[in-house]
Design a protein around this motif. Structure first.
Motif, PDB file in Angstrom:
ATOM      1  N   THR A  74       4.778   9.550 -68.439  1.00  0.00           N
ATOM      2  CA  THR A  74       4.860   8.786 -67.198  1.00  0.00           C
ATOM      3  C   THR A  74       3.938   9.400 -66.161  1.00  0.00           C
ATOM      4  OG1 THR A  74       7.174   8.194 -67.631  1.00  0.00           O
ATOM      5  CG2 THR A  74       6.393   7.974 -65.368  1.00  0.00           C
ATOM      6  N   ASN A  75       3.072   8.578 -65.586  1.00  0.00           N
ATOM      7  CA  ASN A  75       2.187   9.001 -64.498  1.00  0.00           C
ATOM      8  C   ASN A  75       2.720   8.420 -63.197  1.00  0.00           C
ATOM      9  OD1 ASN A  75       0.407  10.285 -66.268  1.00  0.00           O
ATOM     10  ND2 ASN A  75      -0.768   8.418 -66.580  1.00  0.00           N
ATOM     11  N   VAL A  76       2.852   9.287 -62.193  1.00  0.00           N
ATOM     12  CA  VAL A  76       3.371   8.863 -60.898  1.00  0.00           C
ATOM     13  C   VAL A  76       2.290   9.064 -59.843  1.00  0.00           C
ATOM     14  CG1 VAL A  76       5.201   9.171 -59.193  1.00  0.00           C
ATOM     15  CG2 VAL A  76       5.694   9.571 -61.614  1.00  0.00           C
ATOM     16  N   HIS A  77       2.025   8.016 -59.083  1.00  0.00           N
ATOM     17  CA  HIS A  77       1.038   8.054 -57.999  1.00  0.00           C
ATOM     18  C   HIS A  77       1.777   7.975 -56.674  1.00  0.00           C
ATOM     19  CE1 HIS A  77      -2.357   7.206 -60.777  1.00  0.00           C
ATOM     20  NE2 HIS A  77      -1.409   6.578 -61.459  1.00  0.00           N
ATOM     21  N   TYR A  78       1.550   8.943 -55.802  1.00  0.00           N
ATOM     22  CA  TYR A  78       2.169   8.965 -54.483  1.00  0.00           C
ATOM     23  C   TYR A  78       1.308   8.140 -53.525  1.00  0.00           C
ATOM     24  CZ  TYR A  78       4.667  13.167 -56.196  1.00  0.00           C
ATOM     25  OH  TYR A  78       5.434  14.072 -56.896  1.00  0.00           O
ATOM     26  N   LEU A  79       1.553   6.850 -53.458  1.00  0.00           N
ATOM     27  CA  LEU A  79       0.727   5.970 -52.630  1.00  0.00           C
ATOM     28  C   LEU A  79       0.970   6.210 -51.146  1.00  0.00           C
ATOM     29  CD1 LEU A  79       1.112   2.672 -54.685  1.00  0.00           C
ATOM     30  CD2 LEU A  79      -0.623   4.458 -54.914  1.00  0.00           C
ATOM     31  N   ALA A  80       2.227   6.284 -50.760  1.00  0.00           N
ATOM     32  CA  ALA A  80       2.596   6.533 -49.362  1.00  0.00           C
ATOM     33  C   ALA A  80       3.939   7.244 -49.375  1.00  0.00           C
ATOM     34  CB  ALA A  80       2.688   5.221 -48.583  1.00  0.00           C
ATOM     35  N   THR A  81       3.941   8.507 -49.041  1.00  0.00           N
ATOM     36  CA  THR A  81       5.186   9.277 -49.062  1.00  0.00           C
ATOM     37  C   THR A  81       5.987   9.043 -47.784  1.00  0.00           C
ATOM     38  OG1 THR A  81       4.185  11.215 -48.033  1.00  0.00           O
ATOM     39  CG2 THR A  81       4.075  11.075 -50.453  1.00  0.00           C
ATOM     40  N   GLY A  82       7.254   9.392 -47.834  1.00  0.00           N
ATOM     41  CA  GLY A  82       8.073   9.305 -46.625  1.00  0.00           C
ATOM     42  C   GLY A  82       7.467  10.117 -45.495  1.00  0.00           C
ATOM     43  N   GLU A  83       6.905  11.270 -45.836  1.00  0.00           N
ATOM     44  CA  GLU A  83       6.273  12.107 -44.812  1.00  0.00           C
ATOM     45  C   GLU A  83       5.038  11.433 -44.224  1.00  0.00           C
ATOM     46  OE1 GLU A  83       4.531  16.620 -44.153  1.00  0.00           O
ATOM     47  OE2 GLU A  83       5.189  16.017 -46.154  1.00  0.00           O
ATOM     48  N   SER A  84       4.196  10.838 -45.077  1.00  0.00           N
ATOM     49  CA  SER A  84       2.958  10.236 -44.576  1.00  0.00           C
ATOM     50  C   SER A  84       3.194   8.961 -43.771  1.00  0.00           C
ATOM     51  CB  SER A  84       1.977   9.961 -45.723  1.00  0.00           C
ATOM     52  OG  SER A  84       2.409   8.875 -46.527  1.00  0.00           O
ATOM     53  N   THR A  85       4.368   8.329 -43.931  1.00  0.00           N
ATOM     54  CA  THR A  85       4.679   7.110 -43.178  1.00  0.00           C
ATOM     55  C   THR A  85       5.638   7.380 -42.024  1.00  0.00           C
ATOM     56  OG1 THR A  85       6.581   6.490 -44.545  1.00  0.00           O
ATOM     57  CG2 THR A  85       4.400   5.691 -45.259  1.00  0.00           C
ATOM     58  N   GLY A  86       5.844   8.634 -41.698  1.00  0.00           N
ATOM     59  CA  GLY A  86       6.771   8.960 -40.619  1.00  0.00           C
ATOM     60  C   GLY A  86       8.195   8.567 -40.937  1.00  0.00           C
ATOM     61  N   GLY A  87       8.553   8.581 -42.212  1.00  0.00           N
ATOM     62  CA  GLY A  87       9.916   8.250 -42.620  1.00  0.00           C
ATOM     63  C   GLY A  87      10.211   6.768 -42.727  1.00  0.00           C
ATOM     64  N   GLN A  88       9.206   5.910 -42.542  1.00  0.00           N
ATOM     65  CA  GLN A  88       9.457   4.475 -42.607  1.00  0.00           C
ATOM     66  C   GLN A  88       9.728   4.000 -44.027  1.00  0.00           C
ATOM     67  OE1 GLN A  88       6.962   1.930 -40.114  1.00  0.00           O
ATOM     68  NE2 GLN A  88       6.075   3.814 -39.291  1.00  0.00           N
ATOM     69  N   TYR A  89       8.967   4.510 -44.991  1.00  0.00           N
ATOM     70  CA  TYR A  89       9.158   4.132 -46.393  1.00  0.00           C
ATOM     71  C   TYR A  89       8.412   5.114 -47.278  1.00  0.00           C
ATOM     72  CZ  TYR A  89       4.438   2.168 -46.226  1.00  0.00           C
ATOM     73  OH  TYR A  89       3.089   2.007 -46.093  1.00  0.00           O
ATOM     74  N   GLY A  90       8.667   5.046 -48.567  1.00  0.00           N
ATOM     75  CA  GLY A  90       7.909   5.771 -49.579  1.00  0.00           C
ATOM     76  C   GLY A  90       7.524   4.781 -50.652  1.00  0.00           C
ATOM     77  N   LEU A  91       6.249   4.781 -51.058  1.00  0.00           N
ATOM     78  CA  LEU A  91       5.747   3.830 -52.050  1.00  0.00           C
ATOM     79  C   LEU A  91       5.057   4.599 -53.163  1.00  0.00           C
ATOM     80  CD1 LEU A  91       5.247   0.844 -52.877  1.00  0.00           C
ATOM     81  CD2 LEU A  91       3.099   0.988 -51.572  1.00  0.00           C
ATOM     82  N   TYR A  92       5.451   4.313 -54.404  1.00  0.00           N
ATOM     83  CA  TYR A  92       4.942   5.034 -55.567  1.00  0.00           C
ATOM     84  C   TYR A  92       4.563   4.038 -56.653  1.00  0.00           C
ATOM     85  CZ  TYR A  92       7.506   8.478 -52.973  1.00  0.00           C
ATOM     86  OH  TYR A  92       7.960   9.275 -51.951  1.00  0.00           O
TER      87      TYR A  92
END
Length: 163
Positions: free
Chosen positions: A34-52
């Protein structure tokens, strides 16, 4: 329903977007399958969402057992292949374009039932899920066997409650 509280207070906007290249290598590999790509982490979005982006290989199996989260919703959008999605009542072999939304407290799971499959996974609000993914990858890579208590501790620290 109304719009949320303003988060930006400037008059003219600003240049602040971040582009992620689709050809980027994965941020994490779990068990060589399984390959996981951190598209937008909770940290990078200021806690708004996390997208993988979750890319599962050709070997069927894997994925978490049925569980729920207390602090966040989780959504799944199938990009390619077949992804097994569990909505708390039944398993469905989801195809590209299929979407599953699970609110906080909703029981869910996913798997790789047939071979290669890719999906987007969205957590809202954003949480530090990378730590959970990385801890699981380390456990798989090392072959370490956790006790029932150690699994319970890991899941509790990462807002994951097995049913």
């Amino acid at each position: 329903m109304s719009y949320p509280k303003e988060l930006f207070h400037g008059d003219k906007g600003e240049v602040s977007g971040t582009l992620w290249s689709g050809g980027s290598p994965p941020d994490l590999v779990i068990g060589g399958r399984t390959n996981v790509h951190y598209l937008a982490t909770g940290e990078s979005t200021g806690g708004q969402y996390g997208l993988y982006r979750w890319d599962m290989g050709s070997k069927p199996g894997g994925g978490p057992g049925a569980h729920f989260h207390r602090t966040m919703s989780e959504s799944f959008f199938v990009l390619s292949g077949t992804v097994g999605l569990y909505d708390g009542e039944r398993w469905v072999n989801a195809a590209p374009g299929d979407f599953l939304f699970v609110p906080p407290g909703g029981i869910h799971a996913f798997s790789n039932p047939e071979g290669p499959g890719s999906m987007l996974v969205l957590f809202a609000p954003g949480a530090p899920r990378e730590a959970h993914f990385e801890e699981l990858a380390e456990i798989v890579a090392s072959g370490r066997q956790l006790s029932e208590e150690e699994w319970a501790d890991l899941y509790h620290r990462h807002d994951q409650y097995v049913v």
